[in-house]
Design a protein around this motif. Structure first.
Motif, mmCIF file in Angstrom:
data_model
loop_
_atom_site.group_PDB
_atom_site.id
_atom_site.type_symbol
_atom_site.label_atom_id
_atom_site.label_comp_id
_atom_site.label_asym_id
_atom_site.label_seq_id
_atom_site.Cartn_x
_atom_site.Cartn_y
_atom_site.Cartn_z
ATOM 1 N N GLU A 28 1.004 -1.222 -0.093
ATOM 2 C CA GLU A 28 -0.076 0.138 0.138
ATOM 3 C C GLU A 28 0.968 1.204 -0.242
ATOM 4 N N LYS A 31 2.407 1.609 -3.542
ATOM 5 C CA LYS A 31 1.234 2.135 -4.331
ATOM 6 C C LYS A 31 0.822 3.402 -4.262
ATOM 7 N N LEU A 32 0.577 3.752 -3.177
ATOM 8 C CA LEU A 32 0.050 5.265 -2.847
ATOM 9 C C LEU A 32 1.146 6.233 -3.143
ATOM 10 N N ARG A 33 2.409 5.916 -3.026
ATOM 11 C CA ARG A 33 3.410 6.756 -3.274
ATOM 12 C C ARG A 33 3.864 7.175 -4.649
ATOM 13 N N ASN A 36 -0.046 9.143 -5.900
ATOM 14 C CA ASN A 36 -0.288 10.213 -5.310
ATOM 15 C C ASN A 36 0.908 11.151 -5.113
ATOM 16 N N GLY A 40 2.452 10.280 -1.175
ATOM 17 C CA GLY A 40 1.296 9.465 -1.281
ATOM 18 C C GLY A 40 0.290 9.907 -0.480
ATOM 19 N N THR A 43 -4.273 12.812 -3.497
ATOM 20 C CA THR A 43 -4.324 12.692 -4.905
ATOM 21 C C THR A 43 -4.309 14.061 -5.492
ATOM 22 N N ASN A 188 -4.645 8.285 4.046
ATOM 23 C CA ASN A 188 -3.776 7.802 3.267
ATOM 24 C C ASN A 188 -2.281 7.230 3.868
ATOM 25 N N LYS A 191 -3.299 4.053 5.586
ATOM 26 C CA LYS A 191 -3.326 2.998 4.831
ATOM 27 C C LYS A 191 -1.824 2.586 4.417
ATOM 28 N N GLN A 192 -0.877 3.372 4.087
ATOM 29 C CA GLN A 192 0.377 3.207 3.797
ATOM 30 C C GLN A 192 1.095 2.353 4.984
#
Length: 197
Positions: A28, A31-33, A36, A40, A43, A188, A191-192
């Protein structure tokens, strides 16, 4: 060839395969980094909410003040980076206007909210102010973010005077957008690091 000499290369190949798999395995955080802005946290759509109303592309500068040395490069940059969210000038493509900054800090005490602040809500500790907002990540995040010595991990949002003046000091609108920006950053981050409430 002697079989005992074949064991070591086989072990090394397996170890290399495990390390490669771990590094390439989608997490996660990765993916987010990758998708975004601001390490991360935001958005592009949300990053553009807090702005001075003059248009221009959203431009982000993830600034690490002292990135020299191997220790800074190997550590997670989330605590050493200030994210500057800017808008590009349409008439001069090389210049930009600062809209706000966003940073993450480990601390043992939270700052007191200013008189004009409102509680963040959503089951979180923190406040939204006219010029600055601070929100504490859930309690388990310090451990997951490798900061077990800190009582709190906080996210701080500071709005540039350019954005405030550009919105004609419409603090209600700025606070609404600040709430959205800082909440997405907190969500976020949790989540990370897998430390959601």
């Amino acid at each position: 060839m002697n079989k005992k000499y074949l064991a070591l290369p086989a072990v090394l190949v397996v170890a290399a395969a495990v390390v490669t798999t771990i590094n390439l395995w989608p997490t996660e955080l990765k993916k987010l980094r990758e998708q975004n802005l601001c390490l991360g946290m935001l958005t592009e759509r949300t990053a553009g909410l807090l702005q001075d109303g003059k248009g221009g592309d959203v431009m982000v500068d993830e600034f690490v003040p002292n990135s020299a040395g191997s220790a800074a490069k190997s550590a997670d940059p989330v605590f050493a980076t200030t994210c500057f969210v800017n808008r590009g000038n349409t008439d001069d493509k090389s210049s930009m206007r600062l809209q706000y900054t966003l940073d993450v800090t480990s601390t043992n005490t939270l700052n007191d909210p200013p008189n004009d602040a409102t509680p963040i809500g959503n089951g979180l500790t923190g406040w939204i102010g006219q010029r600055q907002s601070e929100v504490q990540l859930p309690d388990g995040c310090a451990k997951e973010m490798k900061r077990p010595d800190a009582q709190h991990i906080g996210v701080t949002l500071k709005i540039s005077p350019v954005a405030i003046a550009g919105r004609d000091w419409d603090y209600a609108s700025l606070m609404k957008d600040s709430h959205t920006v800082i909440l997405e950053a907190v969500e976020n981050l949790t989540k990370q690091y897998g430390c959601a409430v």
